[in-house]
Design a protein around this motif. Structure first.
Motif, PDB file in Angstrom:
ATOM      1  N   LEU A 134       5.285  27.472  48.519  1.00  0.00           N
ATOM      2  CA  LEU A 134       4.919  28.800  48.038  1.00  0.00           C
ATOM      3  C   LEU A 134       5.938  29.334  47.046  1.00  0.00           C
ATOM      4  N   LEU A 135       7.230  29.131  47.350  1.00  0.00           N
ATOM      5  CA  LEU A 135       8.270  29.577  46.428  1.00  0.00           C
ATOM      6  C   LEU A 135       8.168  28.844  45.100  1.00  0.00           C
ATOM      7  N   THR A 159     -24.846  12.316  48.337  1.00  0.00           N
ATOM      8  CA  THR A 159     -24.117  11.102  47.976  1.00  0.00           C
ATOM      9  C   THR A 159     -22.624  11.368  48.076  1.00  0.00           C
ATOM     10  N   ILE A 160     -21.952  10.638  48.952  1.00  0.00           N
ATOM     11  CA  ILE A 160     -20.541  10.863  49.230  1.00  0.00           C
ATOM     12  C   ILE A 160     -19.692   9.759  48.588  1.00  0.00           C
ATOM     13  N   LYS A 161     -18.630  10.174  47.907  1.00  0.00           N
ATOM     14  CA  LYS A 161     -17.730   9.217  47.268  1.00  0.00           C
ATOM     15  C   LYS A 161     -16.507   8.895  48.111  1.00  0.00           C
ATOM     16  N   ASP A 162     -15.993   9.890  48.854  1.00  0.00           N
ATOM     17  CA  ASP A 162     -14.783   9.669  49.628  1.00  0.00           C
ATOM     18  C   ASP A 162     -14.768  10.613  50.822  1.00  0.00           C
ATOM     19  N   VAL A 163     -14.087  10.191  51.891  1.00  0.00           N
ATOM     20  CA  VAL A 163     -13.986  10.984  53.116  1.00  0.00           C
ATOM     21  C   VAL A 163     -12.552  10.906  53.627  1.00  0.00           C
ATOM     22  N   VAL A 164     -11.971  12.066  54.019  1.00  0.00           N
ATOM     23  CA  VAL A 164     -10.636  12.080  54.617  1.00  0.00           C
ATOM     24  C   VAL A 164     -10.613  13.088  55.758  1.00  0.00           C
ATOM     25  N   GLU A 165      -9.641  12.912  56.653  1.00  0.00           N
ATOM     26  CA  GLU A 165      -9.427  13.861  57.746  1.00  0.00           C
ATOM     27  C   GLU A 165      -8.115  14.576  57.513  1.00  0.00           C
ATOM     28  N   GLY A 166      -8.083  15.873  57.840  1.00  0.00           N
ATOM     29  CA  GLY A 166      -6.849  16.619  57.708  1.00  0.00           C
ATOM     30  C   GLY A 166      -6.958  18.010  58.288  1.00  0.00           C
ATOM     31  N   HIS A 167      -5.940  18.432  59.030  1.00  0.00           N
ATOM     32  CA  HIS A 167      -5.845  19.791  59.567  1.00  0.00           C
ATOM     33  C   HIS A 167      -7.093  20.155  60.361  1.00  0.00           C
ATOM     34  N   ASP A 168      -7.526  19.218  61.234  1.00  0.00           N
ATOM     35  CA  ASP A 168      -8.697  19.407  62.099  1.00  0.00           C
ATOM     36  C   ASP A 168      -9.985  19.622  61.317  1.00  0.00           C
ATOM     37  N   LYS A 169     -10.034  19.034  60.133  1.00  0.00           N
ATOM     38  CA  LYS A 169     -11.260  19.079  59.341  1.00  0.00           C
ATOM     39  C   LYS A 169     -11.550  17.704  58.751  1.00  0.00           C
ATOM     40  N   TYR A 186      -7.463  13.304  49.081  1.00  0.00           N
ATOM     41  CA  TYR A 186      -6.407  13.032  50.066  1.00  0.00           C
ATOM     42  C   TYR A 186      -5.938  14.364  50.636  1.00  0.00           C
ATOM     43  N   TYR A 187      -5.694  14.398  51.957  1.00  0.00           N
ATOM     44  CA  TYR A 187      -5.187  15.628  52.571  1.00  0.00           C
ATOM     45  C   TYR A 187      -3.733  15.437  52.974  1.00  0.00           C
ATOM     46  N   SER A 188      -2.880  16.392  52.563  1.00  0.00           N
ATOM     47  CA  SER A 188      -1.465  16.380  52.923  1.00  0.00           C
ATOM     48  C   SER A 188      -1.237  17.327  54.082  1.00  0.00           C
ATOM     49  N   GLU A 189      -0.936  16.777  55.255  1.00  0.00           N
ATOM     50  CA  GLU A 189      -0.656  17.617  56.422  1.00  0.00           C
ATOM     51  C   GLU A 189       0.621  18.444  56.255  1.00  0.00           C
ATOM     52  N   PRO A 190       1.747  17.844  55.777  1.00  0.00           N
ATOM     53  CA  PRO A 190       2.966  18.650  55.654  1.00  0.00           C
ATOM     54  C   PRO A 190       2.812  19.843  54.710  1.00  0.00           C
ATOM     55  N   PHE A 191       2.063  19.655  53.642  1.00  0.00           N
ATOM     56  CA  PHE A 191       1.935  20.724  52.646  1.00  0.00           C
ATOM     57  C   PHE A 191       0.638  21.514  52.794  1.00  0.00           C
ATOM     58  N   GLN A 192      -0.217  21.107  53.729  1.00  0.00           N
ATOM     59  CA  GLN A 192      -1.460  21.809  54.022  1.00  0.00           C
ATOM     60  C   GLN A 192      -2.296  22.051  52.760  1.00  0.00           C
ATOM     61  N   LEU A 193      -2.608  20.984  52.087  1.00  0.00           N
ATOM     62  CA  LEU A 193      -3.434  21.096  50.889  1.00  0.00           C
ATOM     63  C   LEU A 193      -4.242  19.819  50.685  1.00  0.00           C
ATOM     64  N   LEU A 194      -5.342  19.985  49.964  1.00  0.00           N
ATOM     65  CA  LEU A 194      -6.222  18.880  49.620  1.00  0.00           C
ATOM     66  C   LEU A 194      -5.978  18.477  48.173  1.00  0.00           C
ATOM     67  N   LEU A 195      -5.738  17.189  47.953  1.00  0.00           N
ATOM     68  CA  LEU A 195      -5.577  16.649  46.606  1.00  0.00           C
ATOM     69  C   LEU A 195      -6.896  16.023  46.173  1.00  0.00           C
ATOM     70  N   ILE A 196      -7.322  16.343  44.966  1.00  0.00           N
ATOM     71  CA  ILE A 196      -8.579  15.823  44.428  1.00  0.00           C
ATOM     72  C   ILE A 196      -8.275  15.088  43.131  1.00  0.00           C
ATOM     73  N   GLY A 197      -8.664  13.823  43.062  1.00  0.00           N
ATOM     74  CA  GLY A 197      -8.498  13.042  41.838  1.00  0.00           C
ATOM     75  C   GLY A 197      -9.829  12.831  41.152  1.00  0.00           C
ATOM     76  N   PHE A 239      -5.282  24.774  48.260  1.00  0.00           N
ATOM     77  CA  PHE A 239      -4.351  25.202  49.303  1.00  0.00           C
ATOM     78  C   PHE A 239      -5.109  25.833  50.461  1.00  0.00           C
ATOM     79  N   ASP A 240      -4.772  25.417  51.669  1.00  0.00           N
ATOM     80  CA  ASP A 240      -5.468  25.908  52.855  1.00  0.00           C
ATOM     81  C   ASP A 240      -5.286  27.405  53.080  1.00  0.00           C
TER      82      ASP A 240
END
Length: 782
Positions: free
Chosen positions: A6-7, A34-44, A81-92, A102-103
């Motif tokens: 955040l800072l 039509t789904i291209k990719d699936v990930v799990e993160g932060h209980d979602k 991709y979901y980053s648990e430490p940073f609580q955010l979803l990365l989309i390529g 950001f969550d």
């Protein structure tokens, strides 16, 4: 950790681009089938479709959409991709774009560094995989590997690891022990380097441990696995490949959740433990015949991405029963033609190209938004009708619809069920005749429209009598010859872009090579005439769109600009009929409106304003005379997923504008609505106006007013507070009381431009055509 992110955002704010949330007036209608990719993160569970994402909450089971309305770009997604430490979803993305969601507040950060890199080939910027390690994420791309610092939100390095530092495609990376491994395509094998080295940008510090082409590389509990394009899975021990298994088909994805290795093929998902023991095998279910694309584990279930049914949820230990998960939406993200009604929208997916070539033929169904529910009819239920395009709804029965097929004829749909396919054998429709193959059948029905008597009119390409009428009351078909304006030789009339019918019965159609064509039955002496020449002020012979406005003026969209035929009444008798461009002043300089623009559609709303769709430059909303651009929506200032606008349709009941783009469907609540025939149903809301209501911004609405109306608002003592009249006090002109079609808007201000006090106010309506009057009472509480 999260606080430091955040800072960093605050510190780097001027350097970043944040996506805007457009959810106030816009809505997305994307397909998530039509789904291209699936990930799990932060209980979602997050699932990426073509250009949008949805999440499924493992605890509440709630489904939420994430698309251009929330600030995504609308580009083609390649990986997430979901980053648990940073609580955010990365989309390529395929283009090299990266977005972070950001969550904590759903803010979307857009990262354009890779797109903007001029020293990387534009065709090699695809994002293939994210691999987080500590505070950085390694980004596998079609040119190599880039490294992004998640704390500082900036790129720190790029590795071109090909021989001699060339760009090579890296599909995945994995880190195990002291080394980072890269799985490469095109015979470049698996390469490794010391992850702690500060010189990884030097290709000489990368070692090729094996040649060949590899789809992916994954590590699980200090075990490293690699998948080669010959369908063989290997366990890599001390840089030696040990074959484990060869799949029947080439897997589409190989992923890891740290505990399990997940391999997805078109027909199966295989789940292994760290020793490559099979934990579960998920086969394609007979209830959901589809192809699998990706998978992720969440709790005791596995969530499988498919090509037709979004996500399928099933128990990991016993994958027998499946649950279909995805938001409501149309079949596909390539809408071709729209037809809106009262809280109703039909969508087809075409298609034919710019030259009315329907090949290669497509097999797609139809979608119907009824209220808030999507009813999707697959291709298997439309009698094999291909290339479905134009839509016409019976004006006397909204559940009765006709859909043109640019190969198979005309499809009739009753109460969402296809009932008949009309073709050359059971109707007045005709197939084109190939000079080289007289037995070839191809019934190319395109533009269509109902007249005020409920007769359906349609245009068929590549025949001498292209205009057809179908009288539903007696099932009679009639055909009308156009050879007076279109030569008889094969290939002369490739297609007709649009068909509109005037109040005098004239049929207007736009053609590929013969401009605007007007036809009128006129008893036994039919009238036929066209305008296409430069001396008639046509910028091109190719007319792409038509619209008749409330003044019976014909607005003409072409491949190279906009024209208007102002005098439609005398078209057939005027030997010097011409069309006009619209000249506007821009910075004091006279310019032609939409000069040389490819106009794909024109629609007229309840206030006679024009929505003009273009290919390449977005959507324009123009005043009734075209002199003022009220809105110009593009991908930069709106949630349009593309600047290529394919079609537009307006629900005049509530002013919703549906916009079909080359990358999906969205809608905009314009506030404009159709006018009522009388004042019987006129009402005002909110009523009462309570203190929490922002009367200046949100405005009081007076609905269901007639076309030509005068509105006076007075206080209870009869003092005039505001006044407006149709065609004068138009919306977007800055009046306190504005009229937009069948709705008037009052911002709560009086003639002195002050917000009124609490009290009872009278809204007096007068129909200027019929002299009908109506008085409404409005309570304002401040």
């Amino acid at each position: 950790m999260f606080r430091s992110v955040l800072l960093s955002i605050v510190f780097l704010w001027p350097l970043m681009q944040f996506g805007q949330d457009f959810s106030a007036l816009w809505k997305g209608h994307f397909s998530y089938n039509t789904i291209k990719d699936v990930v799990e993160g932060h209980d979602k569970i997050y699932a990426a479709s073509d250009n949008a994402i949805f999440s499924y909450d493992l605890k509440t089971h709630a489904i939420e959409e994430l698309n251009t309305i929330n600030g995504l770009s609308g580009e083609s997604i390649s990986t997430i991709y979901y980053s648990e430490p940073f609580q955010l979803l990365l989309i390529g993305y395929e283009s090299g774009l990266i977005e972070m969601v950001f969550d904590h507040d759903s803010a979307v950060l857009t990262i354009v560094d890779i797109i903007d890199k001029t020293n990387i080939s534009p065709t090699n910027k695809r994002i293939n995989h994210f691999n987080a390690f500590g505070n950085v994420v390694y980004i596998a791309t079609n040119y190599g590997i880039s490294v992004y610092n998640m704390e500082r939100l900036e790129f720190v390095d790029t590795y071109l690891i090909g021989n001699n530092g060339d760009e090579i495609k890296v599909n995945q990376t994995a880190i195990i022990g002291e080394y980072i491994y890269a799985a490469c395509s095109n015979g470049n094998g698996i390469r490794k380097a010391l992850v702690s080295s500060s010189a990884l940008a030097d290709f000489q510090n990368w070692q090729t441990i094996v040649s060949g082409s590899f789809i992916g590389v994954q590590n699980i509990e200090n075990n490293l696995f690699g998948l080669r394009t010959d369908r063989t899975m290997f366990k890599i021990i001390n840089d030696v490949l040990n074959p484990l298994f060869q799949y029947n088909v080439l897997p589409k994805a190989i992923t890891s959740n740290g505990t399990n290795l997940i391999v997805t093929t078109a027909n199966n998902v295989f789940v292994y433990d760290s020793a490559f023991n099979m934990v579960s095998q998920i086969d394609v279910s007979d209830a959901f015949l589809t192809s699998y694309t990706a998978a992720a584990i969440g709790g005791d279930h596995i969530y499988v991405g498919t090509s037709k049914f979004g996500l399928l949820k099933t128990a990991l230990s016993s994958p027998i029963l499946f649950e279909e998960l995805h938001p409501e939406g149309p079949l596909l993200n390539v809408p071709f033609s729209l037809k809106a009604g009262a809280n109703d929208l039909w969508v087809t997916f075409g298609e034919y190209n710019l030259f009315f070539n329907s090949y290669p033929l497509n097999n797609r169904g139809i979608s119907h938004l009824k209220g808030t529910t999507w009813i999707n009819t697959p291709y298997s239920e439309v009698f094999n009708a291909k290339n479905l395009n134009a839509i016409s709804v019976n004006p006397f029965n909204n559940d009765h619809v006709f859909i043109s097929s640019f190969y198979s004829g005309l499809l009739e749909v009753k109460q969402d069920v296809p009932s008949i396919l009309y073709n050359q054998d059971n109707s007045g429709l005709e197939s084109l005749v190939l000079p080289t193959d007289p037995n070839y059948i191809d019934v190319r029905v395109g533009a269509s429209a109902f007249d005020e008597n409920g007769v359906l009119w349609s245009m068929t390409s590549l025949i001498d009598k292209p205009l057809k009428s179908f009288n539903l009351s007696n099932n009679q078909w009639k055909s009308y010859d156009f050879t007076d304006v279109i030569p008889k030789e094969y290939g002369s009339n490739l297609g007709f872009s649009d068909l509109v019918i005037g109040r005098d019965g004239t049929k207007w159609t736009g053609s590929y090579k013969y401009g605007v064509i007007g036809f009128k039955e006129n008893g036994a002496n039919p009238l036929l005439k066209n305008i296409k020449k430069e001396e008639e002020n046509m910028p091109t012979e190719y007319v792409t769109a038509l619209a008749l406005d409330k003044r019976d003026q014909l607005w003409i969209g072409t491949f190279k600009g906009l024209r208007v035929l102002y005098n439609t009444a005398n078209f057939f008798t005027d030997n010097n009929a011409k069309v006009d461009e619209i000249i506007i002043l821009e910075d004091g300089i006279a310019k032609e409106l939409l000069f040389q623009q490819f106009i794909s559609d024109i629609e007229v709303d309840g206030s006679n304003n024009k929505w003009v769709a273009t290919i390449g430059t977005g959507l324009f909303y123009l005043s009734s005379d075209g002199q003022k651009t009220i809105y110009h929506f593009t991908t930069k200032n709106s949630p349009l997923p593309s600047n290529d606008i394919v079609d537009v349709s307006i629900d005049n009941n509530n002013g919703t504008v549906y916009i079909a783009t080359s990358k999906g469907l969205v809608s905009f609540r314009s506030g404009s609505s159709g006018t009522a025939e009388d004042l019987e149903r006129a009402f005002v809301y909110p009523n009462p106006v309570r203190p929490h209501f922002n009367i200046v911004e949100d405005k009081v609405k007076i609905k269901e007013v007639s076309e030509n109306v005068n509105i006076k608002i007075t206080d209870i003592e009869g003092n005039l507070v505001a006044e407006a009249q149709s065609k004068i006090n138009l919306r977007h002109r800055g009046y306190n009381l504005e009229i937009d079609g069948g709705t008037a808007y009052w911002n709560g201000k009086n003639l002195a431009n002050h917000v009124v006090a609490s009290g009872v106010y009278l809204v007096m309506l007068s129909n200027l055509d019929t002299f009908e009057t109506k008085v409404l009472k409005l309570m304002v509480v401040r």
